[in-house]
Design an enzyme around this catalytic site. Structure first.
Site, PDB file in Angstrom:
ATOM      1  N   LYS A  32       0.728  -1.086   0.064  1.00 25.63           N
ATOM      2  CA  LYS A  32       0.084   0.046   0.114  1.00 25.63           C
ATOM      3  C   LYS A  32       0.859   1.189  -0.101  1.00 25.63           C
ATOM      4  O   LYS A  32       0.732   2.337  -0.764  1.00 25.63           O
ATOM      5  CB  LYS A  32      -0.893  -0.217   1.279  1.00 25.63           C
ATOM      6  CG  LYS A  32      -2.061  -1.177   1.104  1.00 25.63           C
ATOM      7  CD  LYS A  32      -2.863  -1.044   2.488  1.00 25.63           C
ATOM      8  CE  LYS A  32      -2.229  -1.084   3.797  1.00 25.63           C
ATOM      9  NZ  LYS A  32      -1.431  -2.487   4.002  1.00 25.63           N
ATOM     10  N   THR A  33       1.658   1.415   0.964  1.00 29.74           N
ATOM     11  CA  THR A  33       2.654   2.475   0.929  1.00 29.74           C
ATOM     12  C   THR A  33       3.376   2.581  -0.019  1.00 29.74           C
ATOM     13  O   THR A  33       3.635   3.572  -0.698  1.00 29.74           O
ATOM     14  CB  THR A  33       3.581   2.377   2.227  1.00 29.74           C
ATOM     15  OG1 THR A  33       2.536   2.456   3.422  1.00 29.74           O
ATOM     16  CG2 THR A  33       4.290   3.698   2.634  1.00 29.74           C
ATOM     17  N   ASP A 218      -2.038   7.825   4.018  1.00 31.47           N
ATOM     18  CA  ASP A 218      -1.675   6.486   4.488  1.00 31.47           C
ATOM     19  C   ASP A 218      -2.101   6.126   5.859  1.00 31.47           C
ATOM     20  O   ASP A 218      -2.802   6.978   6.482  1.00 31.47           O
ATOM     21  CB  ASP A 218      -0.142   6.476   4.597  1.00 31.47           C
ATOM     22  CG  ASP A 218       0.400   5.063   4.429  1.00 31.47           C
ATOM     23  OD1 ASP A 218      -0.501   4.041   4.307  1.00 31.47           O
ATOM     24  OD2 ASP A 218       1.583   4.691   4.375  1.00 31.47           O
ATOM     25  N   GLU A 219      -2.570   4.697   5.928  1.00 31.23           N
ATOM     26  CA  GLU A 219      -2.927   4.379   7.303  1.00 31.23           C
ATOM     27  C   GLU A 219      -4.310   5.056   7.838  1.00 31.23           C
ATOM     28  O   GLU A 219      -4.556   5.500   8.903  1.00 31.23           O
ATOM     29  CB  GLU A 219      -2.074   4.734   8.575  1.00 31.23           C
ATOM     30  CG  GLU A 219      -0.536   4.241   8.255  1.00 31.23           C
ATOM     31  CD  GLU A 219      -0.357   2.786   8.649  1.00 31.23           C
ATOM     32  OE1 GLU A 219      -1.429   2.031   8.953  1.00 31.23           O
ATOM     33  OE2 GLU A 219       0.690   2.083   8.575  1.00 31.23           O
ATOM     34  N   GLN A 249      -5.996  -3.512  10.681  1.00 29.90           N
ATOM     35  CA  GLN A 249      -4.818  -2.879  11.391  1.00 29.90           C
ATOM     36  C   GLN A 249      -5.126  -1.703  12.236  1.00 29.90           C
ATOM     37  O   GLN A 249      -4.329  -0.712  12.601  1.00 29.90           O
ATOM     38  CB  GLN A 249      -3.632  -2.589  10.631  1.00 29.90           C
ATOM     39  CG  GLN A 249      -2.915  -3.708   9.683  1.00 29.90           C
ATOM     40  CD  GLN A 249      -1.588  -3.422   9.169  1.00 29.90           C
ATOM     41  OE1 GLN A 249      -0.595  -2.947   9.709  1.00 29.90           O
ATOM     42  NE2 GLN A 249      -1.892  -3.547   7.986  1.00 29.90           N
ATOM     43  N   ARG A 600       4.977  -7.771  10.848  1.00 31.94           N
ATOM     44  CA  ARG A 600       6.077  -6.876  10.661  1.00 31.94           C
ATOM     45  C   ARG A 600       7.369  -7.709  10.150  1.00 31.94           C
ATOM     46  O   ARG A 600       8.223  -7.168   9.640  1.00 31.94           O
ATOM     47  CB  ARG A 600       6.403  -6.222  11.902  1.00 31.94           C
ATOM     48  CG  ARG A 600       5.634  -5.264  12.531  1.00 31.94           C
ATOM     49  CD  ARG A 600       4.844  -4.171  11.546  1.00 31.94           C
ATOM     50  NE  ARG A 600       3.890  -4.457  11.042  1.00 31.94           N
ATOM     51  CZ  ARG A 600       3.133  -4.293  10.056  1.00 31.94           C
ATOM     52  NH1 ARG A 600       3.931  -3.263   9.256  1.00 31.94           N
ATOM     53  NH2 ARG A 600       2.213  -4.462   9.381  1.00 31.94           N
TER      54      ARG A 600
HETATM   55  P1  ATP Z   1       1.623  -2.174   5.953  1.00 33.87           P
HETATM   56  O1  ATP Z   1       0.156  -2.601   6.046  1.00 33.87           O
HETATM   57  O2  ATP Z   1       2.289  -2.927   6.990  1.00 33.87           O
HETATM   58  O3  ATP Z   1       1.743  -0.798   6.437  1.00 33.87           O
HETATM   59  P2  ATP Z   1       2.100  -1.862   3.079  1.00 33.87           P
HETATM   60  O4  ATP Z   1       0.828  -2.234   2.626  1.00 33.87           O
HETATM   61  O5  ATP Z   1       2.101  -0.528   3.352  1.00 33.87           O
HETATM   62  O6  ATP Z   1       2.244  -2.683   4.598  1.00 33.87           O
HETATM   63  P3  ATP Z   1       4.571  -1.615   1.928  1.00 33.87           P
HETATM   64  O7  ATP Z   1       5.315  -1.424   3.156  1.00 33.87           O
HETATM   65  O8  ATP Z   1       4.417  -0.810   1.053  1.00 33.87           O
HETATM   66  O9  ATP Z   1       3.179  -2.557   2.367  1.00 33.87           O
HETATM   67  O10 ATP Z   1       5.384  -3.097   1.360  1.00 33.87           O
HETATM   68  C1  ATP Z   1       5.892  -4.069   1.971  1.00 33.87           C
HETATM   69  C2  ATP Z   1       7.091  -4.704   1.303  1.00 33.87           C
HETATM   70  O11 ATP Z   1       6.670  -5.329   0.086  1.00 33.87           O
HETATM   71  C3  ATP Z   1       7.824  -3.682   1.158  1.00 33.87           C
HETATM   72  O12 ATP Z   1       9.434  -4.425   1.498  1.00 33.87           O
HETATM   73  C4  ATP Z   1       8.043  -3.575  -0.236  1.00 33.87           C
HETATM   74  O13 ATP Z   1       9.310  -3.035  -0.998  1.00 33.87           O
HETATM   75  C5  ATP Z   1       7.447  -4.914  -0.990  1.00 33.87           C
HETATM   76  N1  ATP Z   1       6.779  -4.471  -2.282  1.00 33.87           N
HETATM   77  C6  ATP Z   1       5.575  -3.873  -2.382  1.00 33.87           C
HETATM   78  N2  ATP Z   1       5.208  -4.171  -3.669  1.00 33.87           N
HETATM   79  C7  ATP Z   1       6.058  -4.913  -4.226  1.00 33.87           C
HETATM   80  C8  ATP Z   1       6.172  -5.632  -5.393  1.00 33.87           C
HETATM   81  N3  ATP Z   1       5.301  -5.286  -6.488  1.00 33.87           N
HETATM   82  N4  ATP Z   1       7.121  -6.410  -5.738  1.00 33.87           N
HETATM   83  C9  ATP Z   1       8.108  -6.482  -5.035  1.00 33.87           C
HETATM   84  N5  ATP Z   1       8.133  -6.198  -3.592  1.00 33.87           N
HETATM   85  C10 ATP Z   1       7.091  -5.429  -3.368  1.00 33.87           C
HETATM   86 MG    MG Z   2       2.322   0.823   4.941  1.00 26.96          MG
END
Ligand code: ATP
Ligand code: MG
Length: 735
Positions: A32-33, A218-219, A249, A600
């Site tokens: 997402k982020t 975000d969040e 979350q 995490r």
């Molecule tokens: P959270 O819910 O914990 O905030 P999030 O959904 O924001 O998580 P991110 O932190 O953006 O997730 O990404 C999680 C991990 O996955 C990071 O290490 C990111 O680099 C990796 N990632 C995200 N998208 C891809 C992709 N398409 N290919 C490979 N790695 C990815």
């Molecule tokens: Mg995130």
């Protein structure tokens, strides 16, 4: 377009959908982020949008900083763009428009300490009983009101005509007037007033609506009502709003976060495009499955399941330790084992439920020379209350310790200001004696204000008594006595704030430190103890390169990721914490927190619990956390869980949860106070059979109201101070 190539089709779809409302609703680690960050880069690089027209809000400064760095890397070079926390974004709006609300632009921002001082003067002015109506009491009500945009008048209208409402109304109104008079805003005002500016002045709102053609949050699941209003107003014109979040979350409901903000986004913004991301890139398949097996037990959630193309990876390791020291030892040992040359210490995180848990880990890591950092909190021995109480103990050991005395002479507040302290120090210097010595002179204390002289005389008396009696007391007796009789504890209790509660918890936790040593050595003397503590307190484990194991609460780990994650304290009563049971949805929020903690981890996840835990100075058998019981057992490598507890209490628990509150620091607090009172009041007379924790059984041979003479079974004869001696009556068969 290289960076877009790294996105999967759904993420890409989201990143390229720049016009109109967009909701990215997806589980942890699904990118997402990252998607949001790419979307910003795409807007700037491919769509030619000026960074000036973009607003991105997140929750913590750390998250904002990381996002700024990532965007800068993607677009090649730093940008002066609004990637901010809610508070800083609002502050910027107000610096420009505060005049609309009758403030000047250089208004002051009151932090919690300023707020308290302001409230204190009001309590005084209103002639209220400051024991009953503490500043903190009013401030917490006011903060609640401001989160709901409720003015003093609205508060009164909503709560009727009773006396209490009237008092709160008066205090709230006076507080608002005082801040206004001082041209000041508190943190809640920043959010609220920014919204008010928009409500009051169409031109100002228009200015930002025009500027922020693209808005991202975000969040989003953790926004409260005011934050929600702020973004909603800004987005109304261009309607280009993208929010990302995960309802699983949401962990800040206790602070007013409203999960409905995310669930009802589609209603608020017509024609919302919803993108669900289902692939998790962060964790191995086992970690993901384990986290899912826990969160799916929540009733109030929308079912969604993540998948990963990653290998199964290691199983979740579970270790049931003997006690919390064994738990910490195990974790430190595992870190040593897993920390190969290719790994950095900063790839390891220990995420706990409460800050009080950090201490045992700090000790175990120090022992193995593993560098660590405590994030979002101080290291245990750096905390104010811990330093204060250590100063008191140092004084008991050696009253001539001027440094220790200076630290606590006005802690708790005894009305001894900085000027007075300087004068007293000068006097002591002239007389060539220690500061403490000077304070024993009643002529000196008599010249101070009534409050100061009474406070100092009491403190001096307590320290002298324990100093003279230290050999006949356990360290824990001295500790309890000092806390209670110097008024230190009472001052914290009177504050009646969450912060003070946290300090009390830490002080009760200090008893665990003492017990640890006394368990090993019942004859432990104060100097021995102080020497060991000094070693701990002085270890400087700070690593400037940040190559250090990270310790923090699960709450503050939101949005972050680590290859190795340890989640200690998986016990009912600790996690889920007993206090969450007082709130509706409390257990579900704890389970979401557990999900946040587990997700995490990228490569390895290790859960631990202790069969016996001493927390806040009280030792208890524990029962494994119900979250462990929720966990799919096939994914676990380690001791059997659901270990039957011999204790009958567990069997009587309702819906699998013992309603006992084993780790309640306030239970311990009550006990400490009772104990001190009882010791002071218990009369002994000649012939009484007694038991002393250090010297064993004995007989009172003589007693008056000052001294109790006891002949102990080992043949020693001791003179003990009446009122301080930790004697109890000997009852046959109950030693
Ligand atoms: P959270 O819910 O914990 O905030 P999030 O959904 O924001 O998580 P991110 O932190 O953006 O997730 O990404 C999680 C991990 O996955 C990071 O290490 C990111 O680099 C990796 N990632 C995200 N998208 C891809 C992709 N398409 N290919 C490979 N790695 C990815
Ligand atoms: Mg995130």
């Amino acid at each position: 377009m290289d960076y877009l190539d790294n996105l999967n089709p759904r993420q890409r779809e989201a990143a390229l959908h720049t016009e109109g409302p967009l909701l990215i609703l997806a589980g942890a680690g699904s990118g997402k982020t990252s998607t949001m960050t790419c979307r910003i880069a795409y807007l700037i690089r491919e769509k030619g949008v000026s960074p000036y027209n973009i607003l991105a809000v997140t929750f913590t400064n750390k998250a904002a900083g990381e996002m700024r760095d990532r965007v800068a890397a993607l677009i090649g070079g730093g940008v002066n763009m609004w990637i901010l926390t809610f508070h800083s974004a609002c502050l910027r709006v107000l610096r420009k428009h505060a005049e609309l609300l009758g403030y000047s632009r250089d208004f002051a921002v009151y932090d919690p300490a300023d707020q308290k001082a302001a409230m204190k003067s009001i309590v005084k002015e209103l002639n209220l009983d400051d024991k009953r109506y503490t500043p903190a009491y009013f401030l917490s009500i006011i903060s609640d009101c401001k989160e709901k945009n409720m003015s003093p008048e609205e508060y009164r209208a909503a709560h009727g005509e009773d006396l209490k409402t009237k008092i709160i109304y008066n205090a709230y109104a006076a507080y608002e007037a005082l801040l206004k008079k001082n041209n000041a805003m508190d943190f809640d005002d920043l959010l609220l007033n920014a919204v008010k500016v928009f409500q009051k002045d169409e031109a100002a709102l228009l200015e930002y609506q025009n500027r922020f053609r693209y808005i991202m949050v975000d969040e989003y699941q953790d926004t409260n009502f005011i934050q929600y209003t702020f973004v909603k107003m800004l987005a109304q014109r261009h309607n280009n709003i993208c929010v990302v979040g995960d309802d699983d979350q949401c962990i800040y409901q206790w602070r007013g976060a409203d999960i409905r903000n995310i669930l009802e986004f589609e209603k608020d913004f017509k024609n919302t495009k919803v993108v669900k991301l289902e692939q998790n890139y962060r964790s191995t398949a086992n970690i993901l499955a384990a986290a899912h097996s826990v969160i799916e037990k929540n009733k109030g959630r929308k079912e969604k399941k993540l998948w990963t193309s990653k290998e199964a990876g290691n199983k979740i390791v579970y270790y049931r330790a003997e006690d919390e020291r064994d738990e910490a030892r195990y974790v430190a040992q595992e870190i040593d084992r897993l920390k190969t040359r290719e790994r950095r210490y900063s790839e390891f995180a220990i995420l706990y439920r409460t800050n009080a848990q950090s201490r045992t880990f700090e000790e175990a890591l120090s022992r193995r020379d593993i560098p660590y950092r405590v994030l979002g909190g101080l290291r245990y021995y750096d905390r104010k209350e811990v330093k204060d109480i250590i100063s008191y103990m140092r004084l008991v050991q050696n009253p001539a310790d001027d440094l220790a005395l200076t630290r606590i002479i006005n802690e708790p507040k005894r009305g001894v200001g900085a000027k007075t302290i300087e004068k007293l120090q000068a006097l002591a210097r002239v007389r060539g004696e220690s500061l403490f010595q000077t304070l024993t002179d009643e002529e000196v204390t008599g010249s101070l204000s009534a409050k100061a002289s009474a406070g100092i005389e009491q403190m001096v008396r307590v320290i002298q008594e324990y100093n003279q009696e230290q050999e006949n007391l356990r360290v824990s007796d001295i500790y309890d006595g000092v806390l209670v009789r110097t008024g230190y504890l009472k001052a914290l209790e009177d504050q009646n704030t969450l912060e003070a509660e946290g300090r009390i918890e830490n002080l009760m936790e200090f008893k665990s430190v003492i017990y640890d040593y006394e368990k090993d050595d019942p004859q432990l003397s104060l100097p021995d103890f102080m020497e060991r503590i000094a070693l701990m307190a002085e270890v400087d484990n700070h690593d400037e390169n940040e190559n250090a194991v990270v310790l923090m609460t699960m709450h503050s780990a939101k949005g972050l990721e680590f290859p190795f994650v340890f989640l200690p304290g998986m016990e009912d009563g600790l996690f889920p914490g007993w206090r969450t049971f007082d709130r509706e949805d409390g257990l579900e929020e704890e389970r979401r927190l557990c999900y946040v903690g587990m997700t995490r981890a990228k490569e390895r996840l290790c859960l631990t619990s202790a069969q016996m835990r001493t927390l806040y100075g009280k030792t208890d058998f524990t029962r494994e956390s119900q979250f462990l019981r929720d966990l799919d057992k096939h994914l676990i490598d380690g001791d059997a869980i659901y270990e039957k507890k011999k204790d009958a209490r567990a069997a009587s628990s309702m819906d699998g949860y013992s309603r006992e509150k084993p780790f309640d620091p306030f239970q311990q607090l009550k006990y400490v106070k009772q104990q001190v009172k009882k010791t002071a009041a218990e009369p002994f007379k000649e012939g009484d059979q007694v038991v002393h924790p250090k010297f064993g059984r004995g007989t009172v041979v003589r007693a008056d109201d000052k001294i109790i003479h006891v002949a102990f079974l080992d043949g020693s004869l001791k003179k003990l101070a009446a009122g301080l001696a930790p004697l109890s009556r000997y009852i046959k068969g109950k030693e």
